[in-house]
Design a protein around this motif. Structure first.
Motif, PDB file in Angstrom:
ATOM      1  N   ASP A  77     -28.553  18.079 -95.564  1.00 51.06           N
ATOM      2  CA  ASP A  77     -27.358  18.920 -95.469  1.00 51.06           C
ATOM      3  C   ASP A  77     -27.702  20.330 -95.920  1.00 51.06           C
ATOM      4  O   ASP A  77     -28.176  20.539 -97.048  1.00 51.06           O
ATOM      5  CB  ASP A  77     -26.245  18.330 -96.332  1.00 51.06           C
ATOM      6  CG  ASP A  77     -24.919  19.052 -96.136  1.00 51.06           C
ATOM      7  OD1 ASP A  77     -24.862  19.988 -95.303  1.00 51.06           O
ATOM      8  OD2 ASP A  77     -23.944  18.689 -96.817  1.00 51.06           O
ATOM      9  N   LEU A  78     -27.461  21.315 -95.052  1.00 45.80           N
ATOM     10  CA  LEU A  78     -27.775  22.707 -95.364  1.00 45.80           C
ATOM     11  C   LEU A  78     -26.527  23.526 -95.679  1.00 45.80           C
ATOM     12  O   LEU A  78     -26.628  24.718 -95.926  1.00 45.80           O
ATOM     13  CB  LEU A  78     -28.516  23.361 -94.190  1.00 45.80           C
ATOM     14  CG  LEU A  78     -29.756  22.649 -93.655  1.00 45.80           C
ATOM     15  CD1 LEU A  78     -30.392  23.485 -92.552  1.00 45.80           C
ATOM     16  CD2 LEU A  78     -30.756  22.372 -94.761  1.00 45.80           C
ATOM     17  N   SER A  79     -25.363  22.911 -95.664  1.00 47.69           N
ATOM     18  CA  SER A  79     -24.109  23.661 -95.775  1.00 47.69           C
ATOM     19  C   SER A  79     -23.959  24.394 -97.103  1.00 47.69           C
ATOM     20  O   SER A  79     -23.285  25.427 -97.173  1.00 47.69           O
ATOM     21  CB  SER A  79     -22.911  22.724 -95.550  1.00 47.69           C
ATOM     22  OG  SER A  79     -22.921  21.669 -96.498  1.00 47.69           O
ATOM     23  N   PRO A 106     -16.063  15.967 -84.682  1.00 49.51           N
ATOM     24  CA  PRO A 106     -16.104  17.325 -84.122  1.00 49.51           C
ATOM     25  C   PRO A 106     -17.146  17.426 -83.016  1.00 49.51           C
ATOM     26  O   PRO A 106     -18.104  16.640 -82.979  1.00 49.51           O
ATOM     27  CB  PRO A 106     -16.517  18.164 -85.332  1.00 49.51           C
ATOM     28  CG  PRO A 106     -17.408  17.255 -86.113  1.00 49.51           C
ATOM     29  CD  PRO A 106     -16.827  15.868 -85.951  1.00 49.51           C
ATOM     30  N   ALA A 107     -16.950  18.389 -82.129  1.00 47.60           N
ATOM     31  CA  ALA A 107     -17.967  18.658 -81.123  1.00 47.60           C
ATOM     32  C   ALA A 107     -19.214  19.178 -81.827  1.00 47.60           C
ATOM     33  O   ALA A 107     -19.129  19.901 -82.822  1.00 47.60           O
ATOM     34  CB  ALA A 107     -17.457  19.684 -80.123  1.00 47.60           C
ATOM     35  N   LEU A 108     -20.384  18.802 -81.316  1.00 50.84           N
ATOM     36  CA  LEU A 108     -21.638  19.187 -81.956  1.00 50.84           C
ATOM     37  C   LEU A 108     -22.568  19.857 -80.953  1.00 50.84           C
ATOM     38  O   LEU A 108     -22.643  19.460 -79.788  1.00 50.84           O
ATOM     39  CB  LEU A 108     -22.347  17.958 -82.536  1.00 50.84           C
ATOM     40  CG  LEU A 108     -21.689  17.243 -83.718  1.00 50.84           C
ATOM     41  CD1 LEU A 108     -22.485  15.988 -84.077  1.00 50.84           C
ATOM     42  CD2 LEU A 108     -21.595  18.168 -84.919  1.00 50.84           C
ATOM     43  N   MET A 109     -23.255  20.888 -81.430  1.00 52.92           N
ATOM     44  CA  MET A 109     -24.376  21.479 -80.707  1.00 52.92           C
ATOM     45  C   MET A 109     -25.647  21.034 -81.411  1.00 52.92           C
ATOM     46  O   MET A 109     -25.746  21.146 -82.633  1.00 52.92           O
ATOM     47  CB  MET A 109     -24.279  23.006 -80.697  1.00 52.92           C
ATOM     48  CG  MET A 109     -23.134  23.556 -79.880  1.00 52.92           C
ATOM     49  SD  MET A 109     -23.332  23.210 -78.111  1.00 52.92           S
ATOM     50  CE  MET A 109     -24.852  24.093 -77.749  1.00 52.92           C
ATOM     51  N   VAL A 124     -18.022  22.111 -86.555  1.00 49.74           N
ATOM     52  CA  VAL A 124     -17.037  22.463 -87.570  1.00 49.74           C
ATOM     53  C   VAL A 124     -17.316  21.668 -88.839  1.00 49.74           C
ATOM     54  O   VAL A 124     -17.255  20.435 -88.847  1.00 49.74           O
ATOM     55  CB  VAL A 124     -15.605  22.185 -87.068  1.00 49.74           C
ATOM     56  CG1 VAL A 124     -14.596  22.476 -88.176  1.00 49.74           C
ATOM     57  CG2 VAL A 124     -15.301  23.031 -85.832  1.00 49.74           C
ATOM     58  N   GLY A 125     -17.672  22.374 -89.911  1.00 53.08           N
ATOM     59  CA  GLY A 125     -17.959  21.724 -91.176  1.00 53.08           C
ATOM     60  C   GLY A 125     -19.297  21.010 -91.231  1.00 53.08           C
ATOM     61  O   GLY A 125     -19.582  20.286 -92.192  1.00 53.08           O
ATOM     62  N   ILE A 126     -20.141  21.208 -90.215  1.00 52.97           N
ATOM     63  CA  ILE A 126     -21.433  20.511 -90.153  1.00 52.97           C
ATOM     64  C   ILE A 126     -22.563  21.516 -89.971  1.00 52.97           C
ATOM     65  O   ILE A 126     -22.539  22.348 -89.056  1.00 52.97           O
ATOM     66  CB  ILE A 126     -21.460  19.478 -89.012  1.00 52.97           C
ATOM     67  CG1 ILE A 126     -20.463  18.359 -89.281  1.00 52.97           C
ATOM     68  CG2 ILE A 126     -22.864  18.898 -88.826  1.00 52.97           C
ATOM     69  CD1 ILE A 126     -20.347  17.356 -88.159  1.00 52.97           C
TER      70      ILE A 126
END
Length: 278
Positions: A77-79, A106-109, A124-126
């Motif tokens: 986790d880099l958040s 959430p949609a992810l790239m 979003v949030g990731i």
């Protein structure tokens, strides 16, 4: 009795060969292979980016484990990482050949780094890194997050000829697929079909939640179908001409996976970068 050797062989003579001033026309072959080029970030004071250096070392270790442990994954986790360390992570990892769009909540790239098997996930949030052959979410979401495949209930326009037989084959392979089995490939490029066949197959199989683009020699575009374990895999040359069109029944097409040797190599390369920074 006449001698056959008195007559010129069929297919030779004037008109059978191109004129001297004409050039033979060949299909353009894929070109422009992307290769790994080492990039060494400039770090004035390594002590100011300790979280990034530690995470990179952990990622290198995870690559080595994933290469020998049957595809075991690891997440980072880099958040909560400070801006300087996060910037160093982005500069070091760069962008590799494979990118993905994962629909859902959430949609992810997803973007593969220059180190094969090291994936960057953003939404979003990731903000995280995943190490493994392929991100777990790509497999989990692939054929869900939408309506089921319409199959034979899809409206059938005039001109559909061979698609129903292909649909029956794909449905049978999907129903009987088992984890660890060999992929089943239907090569549309070698089979007779109409344009209406392809359109109806797309409609009947439905849309999954994962789209993948792999860039190497040309592009490979991979789309999950709503029918479980079924993928559309299309290879294009550097002129964006379709040169191979297939359906694959598998967990995820091999072209999108990082192989164990790729993961092992990524671990070594990350350690080389760390040694140069320190």
């Amino acid at each position: 009795m006449s001698n056959g050797f008195l007559f010129p062989p069929a297919g030779f003579g004037p008109g059978s060969q191109p004129l001297d001033d004409e050039e033979l026309s060949y299909m353009a072959l894929p070109s422009g292979m992307r290769t790994y080029v080492p990039h060494l970030p400039e770090v004035g004071d390594p002590s100011q980016v300790t979280p990034a250096l530690k995470t990179l070392a952990d990622i290198a270790g995870a690559c080595e484990i994933a290469a020998t442990a049957g595809g075991e994954r690891a997440e980072f986790d880099l958040s909560a990482m400070d801006p300087a360390s996060r910037a160093l992570m982005a500069e070091t990892l760069g962008q590799g050949e494979v990118s993905m769009k994962l629909r859902g909540v959430p949609a992810l790239m997803v973007q593969e780094s220059v180190f094969a098997g090291v994936w960057m996930l953003a939404g979003v949030g990731i903000d995280r890194i995943e190490v493994g052959p392929v991100p777990a979410e790509a497999v989990r979401r692939a054929h869900g997050s939408g309506a089921p495949a319409p199959m034979l209930s899809a409206p059938r326009p005039a001109g559909v000829v061979n698609a129903p037989a292909l649909l029956a084959e794909l449905a049978d392979q999907s129903a009987n697929w088992r984890s660890g089995g060999m992929p089943h490939v239907v090569n549309l490029s070698l089979l007779p079909h109409t344009e209406e066949d392809l359109l109806w197959l797309d409609a009947a199989l439905g849309k999954g939640a994962v789209t993948i683009l792999s860039r190497g020699y040309g592009n490979c575009r991979i789309s999950a179908c709503a029918l479980p374990q079924v993928w559309r895999v299309q290879f294009f040359n550097s002129m964006d001409t379709l040169i191979l069109d297939t359906f694959e029944v598998t967990a995820i097409p091999e072209v999108a996976l990082a192989a164990p040797e790729d993961l092992a190599d990524s671990g070594e390369r990350i350690r080389e970068v760390l040694e140069a920074i320190r």
